[in-house]
Design a protein around this motif. Structure first.
Motif, short mmCIF file in Angstrom:
data_model
loop_
_atom_site.label_atom_id
_atom_site.label_comp_id
_atom_site.label_asym_id
_atom_site.label_seq_id
_atom_site.Cartn_x
_atom_site.Cartn_y
_atom_site.Cartn_z
N GLN A 143 0.85 -1.20 0.00
CA GLN A 143 0.00 0.00 0.00
C GLN A 143 0.88 1.24 0.00
OE1 GLN A 143 -2.61 1.70 3.40
NE2 GLN A 143 -3.99 0.30 2.31
N LYS A 144 0.62 2.14 -0.92
CA LYS A 144 1.45 3.34 -1.06
C LYS A 144 1.11 4.37 0.01
CE LYS A 144 0.16 3.31 -5.44
NZ LYS A 144 -0.20 1.88 -5.58
N PRO A 145 2.10 5.18 0.43
CA PRO A 145 1.86 6.18 1.48
C PRO A 145 0.76 7.15 1.10
CG PRO A 145 4.20 5.92 1.09
CD PRO A 145 3.51 5.17 -0.01
N ARG A 146 0.03 7.61 2.08
CA ARG A 146 -1.05 8.57 1.89
C ARG A 146 -0.63 9.95 2.42
NH1 ARG A 146 -2.43 4.39 -0.77
NH2 ARG A 146 -4.64 3.85 -0.96
N LYS A 147 -1.36 10.95 1.98
CA LYS A 147 -1.10 12.31 2.46
C LYS A 147 -1.28 12.39 3.97
CE LYS A 147 -2.68 14.71 -1.74
NZ LYS A 147 -3.69 15.67 -2.28
N ALA A 148 -0.58 13.33 4.57
CA ALA A 148 -0.73 13.55 6.00
C ALA A 148 -2.17 13.95 6.30
CB ALA A 148 0.23 14.63 6.48
N LEU A 149 -2.69 13.51 7.44
CA LEU A 149 -4.07 13.77 7.79
C LEU A 149 -4.39 15.27 7.78
CD1 LEU A 149 -6.60 12.17 8.51
CD2 LEU A 149 -5.99 12.42 10.91
N LYS A 150 -3.42 16.06 8.21
CA LYS A 150 -3.67 17.52 8.28
C LYS A 150 -3.89 18.13 6.90
CE LYS A 150 1.27 18.72 8.35
NZ LYS A 150 2.34 19.35 9.16
N GLN A 151 -3.48 17.42 5.84
CA GLN A 151 -3.68 17.92 4.49
C GLN A 151 -5.09 17.64 3.96
OE1 GLN A 151 0.29 16.00 3.04
NE2 GLN A 151 -0.15 17.66 1.61
N VAL A 152 -5.77 16.70 4.56
CA VAL A 152 -7.08 16.32 4.04
C VAL A 152 -8.22 16.52 5.03
CG1 VAL A 152 -6.06 14.63 2.48
CG2 VAL A 152 -6.78 13.89 4.73
N LEU A 153 -7.90 16.79 6.29
CA LEU A 153 -8.93 16.90 7.32
C LEU A 153 -9.00 18.32 7.86
CD1 LEU A 153 -10.99 15.70 9.39
CD2 LEU A 153 -9.00 15.20 10.86
N THR A 154 -10.21 18.85 7.93
CA THR A 154 -10.47 20.13 8.59
C THR A 154 -11.49 19.90 9.68
OG1 THR A 154 -10.06 21.37 6.54
CG2 THR A 154 -11.31 22.49 8.28
N LEU A 155 -11.13 20.23 10.89
CA LEU A 155 -12.04 20.12 12.03
C LEU A 155 -12.67 21.50 12.28
CD1 LEU A 155 -9.78 17.97 14.39
CD2 LEU A 155 -11.72 17.18 13.04
N VAL A 156 -13.96 21.57 12.33
CA VAL A 156 -14.65 22.86 12.54
C VAL A 156 -15.58 22.79 13.73
CG1 VAL A 156 -14.52 23.48 10.10
CG2 VAL A 156 -16.49 22.21 10.93
#
Length: 275
Positions: A262-275
């Motif tokens: 499985q290839k590495p994924r983007k860092a969570l902070k790049q895809v997640l916004t908590l509001v």
């Protein structure tokens, strides 16, 4: 030792335990408990016999032996271990029963209003694989995998919604008033809106496809999704109607060792916004 669980006459599981009345009950879990012996998983389903040590009046047992690959895994493990496979063992196929089992699980995916606006074609014969290959850039895994699924979404899902929802009314899951409201809402949302219909077709097909890949992973199989194909060519070769939109292809079979992890994924902070 094999695990057991007890069910009442209506099929609901009441308790799980070891096979011996002298051993304590296991803590209730949302999945079957069992034991392993020489690479085989043994399960015991209790029906229609007395099991006094479980405090259940009517239960009995049917013992099933399942291959290790068919053991249900934790969902997180399935997601974290899944790869997009390109190399498949050409010597190992899947039975029609196995293919049907995968698609049955795939159709448990969610869809808007439970319209279930998808269609699945299982391409498994050498002749059919060659027909698909020629409209999918000759990708080798179409021929190498045990089966390649053509996952389609269907347009105008609102027109088939009454038929799709009726079993939920008959089983008492939704009331007739809910049925009528949903049908009216769907007609208002989709009728005459071709863009929205296509969006919904792709959404539903994608949810079905991902569920199928996880089902395959849970049975010790690998999958490889593909968007490299000629939609018009696929429609022509496999007699799709104008309302059936091929969204993706999914090759499924037994993986060879040379597949990438499985290839590495983007860092969570790049895809997640908590509001």
């Amino acid at each position: 030792m094999s695990g057991v669980f007890c069910v009442a006459g209506d099929g609901k599981r009441l308790a799980s335990a070891s096979t011996s009345p002298d051993e304590p009950l296991m803590h209730e879990r949302p999945h079957l408990t069992g034991g392993y012996s020489q690479g085989v998983s043994c399960w015991r389903i209790m029906t229609n016999r007395a099991c006094g040590h479980l405090g259940v009046a009517a239960c009995g047992s049917i013992e099933l032996s399942l291959p290790m690959g068919s053991i249900m895994k934790n969902v997180s493990e399935l997601i974290e271990s899944r790869i997009s496979a390109n190399a498949f063992d050409t010597s190992r196929g899947l039975s029609d029963e196995q293919i049907e089992g995968l698609v049955r699980l795939a159709t448990l995916a969610p869809s808007s209003f439970n319209a279930q606006n998808w269609k699945v074609i299982a391409v498994r014969t050498p002749e059919a694989k060659q027909r698909l290959k020629k409209v999918a850039y000759d990708q080798p895994k179409i021929a190498d995998a045990a089966v390649t699924f053509i996952i389609c979404g269907t347009l105008a899902a609102h027109k088939g919604l009454p038929e799709a929802l009726l079993p939920s009314v008959e089983k008492g899951i939704i009331e007739r008033s809910v049925f009528d409201t949903w049908v009216a809402m769907a007609n208002g949302m989709y009728e005459g809106n071709e863009v929205f219909q296509r969006d919904e077709a792709i959404r539903s097909a994608s949810l079905c496809a991902m569920t199928l890949m996880l089902a395959a992973q849970g049975q010790g199989l690998a999958s490889g999704p593909m968007i490299g194909f000629d939609p018009a060519g696929v429609a022509r070769e496999f007699q799709l109607s104008a309302s059936e939109v091929p969204a993706m292809l999914i090759a499924v079979g037994y993986a060879l060792p040379e597949n990438w992890p499985q290839k590495p994924r983007k860092a969570l902070k790049q895809v997640l916004t908590l509001v």
